[in-house]
Motif scaffolding. Structure first.
Motif, PDB file in Angstrom:
ATOM      1  N   TYR A  32     -11.773  25.853  34.156  1.00 13.52           N
ATOM      2  CA  TYR A  32     -11.592  25.780  32.703  1.00 13.52           C
ATOM      3  C   TYR A  32     -12.594  24.767  32.187  1.00 13.52           C
ATOM      4  O   TYR A  32     -12.506  23.584  32.482  1.00 13.52           O
ATOM      5  N   ILE A  33     -13.580  25.223  31.420  1.00  9.25           N
ATOM      6  CA  ILE A  33     -14.628  24.364  30.875  1.00  9.25           C
ATOM      7  C   ILE A  33     -14.424  24.308  29.361  1.00  9.25           C
ATOM      8  O   ILE A  33     -14.346  25.341  28.704  1.00  9.25           O
ATOM      9  N   ILE A  34     -14.334  23.091  28.828  1.00 11.88           N
ATOM     10  CA  ILE A  34     -13.969  22.892  27.431  1.00 11.88           C
ATOM     11  C   ILE A  34     -15.122  22.241  26.678  1.00 11.88           C
ATOM     12  O   ILE A  34     -15.682  21.249  27.138  1.00 11.88           O
ATOM     13  N   GLY A  43     -10.777  12.090  26.239  1.00  7.62           N
ATOM     14  CA  GLY A  43     -11.161  10.753  26.652  1.00  7.62           C
ATOM     15  C   GLY A  43     -12.645  10.547  26.877  1.00  7.62           C
ATOM     16  O   GLY A  43     -13.050   9.526  27.416  1.00  7.62           O
ATOM     17  N   ASN A  44     -13.482  11.475  26.467  1.00  7.85           N
ATOM     18  CA  ASN A  44     -14.924  11.317  26.655  1.00  7.85           C
ATOM     19  C   ASN A  44     -15.517  10.188  25.824  1.00  7.85           C
ATOM     20  O   ASN A  44     -16.530   9.619  26.191  1.00  7.85           O
ATOM     21  N   PRO A  93     -11.777  14.540  31.558  1.00  6.53           N
ATOM     22  CA  PRO A  93     -12.958  14.438  30.705  1.00  6.53           C
ATOM     23  C   PRO A  93     -14.210  14.300  31.559  1.00  6.53           C
ATOM     24  O   PRO A  93     -14.160  13.755  32.668  1.00  6.53           O
ATOM     25  N   PHE A  94     -15.331  14.787  31.056  1.00  4.63           N
ATOM     26  CA  PHE A  94     -16.597  14.712  31.780  1.00  4.63           C
ATOM     27  C   PHE A  94     -16.943  13.275  32.134  1.00  4.63           C
ATOM     28  O   PHE A  94     -17.493  13.008  33.200  1.00  4.63           O
ATOM     29  N   TYR A 108     -15.788  18.695  28.156  1.00  4.70           N
ATOM     30  CA  TYR A 108     -16.976  18.102  27.547  1.00  4.70           C
ATOM     31  C   TYR A 108     -16.756  17.719  26.085  1.00  4.70           C
ATOM     32  O   TYR A 108     -17.669  17.226  25.438  1.00  4.70           O
ATOM     33  N   ALA A 109     -15.585  17.967  25.540  1.00  7.19           N
ATOM     34  CA  ALA A 109     -15.329  17.724  24.114  1.00  7.19           C
ATOM     35  C   ALA A 109     -15.478  16.247  23.773  1.00  7.19           C
ATOM     36  O   ALA A 109     -15.143  15.370  24.565  1.00  7.19           O
TER      37      ALA A 109
END
Length: 126
Positions: A32-34, A43-44, A93-94, A108-109
């Motif tokens: 799942y890539i966001i 949390g990015n 998060p990324f 990635y959001a």
């Protein structure tokens, strides 16, 4: 005729209960890539120089881990979607995903992110 009106709903209920025994709990998708903005951020923005952060109370007061960087008081929409896909964990998060975890699922959001290059620039980095 009217007394038999309860039969159809009762049959539907029993058939749905019967089929729920055969539900497979395995994830429905392999990863799942966001991508998104504050509605999806998990949390990015916590570790970057920006005014757009949500890692303090009252954010996260209903989340099991407390404030995590989600711009909500608990889970956000991508958390709910991930759960419905069958993931047993929250998508990291990324900014905190390490090594092969990025290949499994990653978020990635970033809050204040947008499609235009100048999006969020007045708040610092996004």
């Amino acid at each position: 005729m009217k007394p038999l009106l309860w039969v159809l709903p009762a049959l539907l209920l029993v058939s749905n209960l019967h089929y729920s025994c055969f539900v497979d709990g395995a994830p429905q998708v392999p990863c799942y890539i966001i991508f998104g903005d504050s509605l999806s951020d998990s949390g990015n923005n916590n570790g970057i120089l920006t005014l757009v952060k949500a890692n303090y109370k009252p954010y996260g007061i209903d989340f099991p881990r407390g404030p995590t960087g989600r711009f909500s008081n608990g889970r956000n929409l991508v958390d709910v979607i991930g759960q419905s896909f069958g993931f047993s964990h929250y998508i990291p998060p990324f900014a905190t995903a390490i090594g092969s975890k990025i290949l499994n699922s990653v978020n990635y959001a970033s809050g204040a992110a947008g499609i235009r290059e100048e999006s969020g620039r007045n708040q610092a980095t996004v």
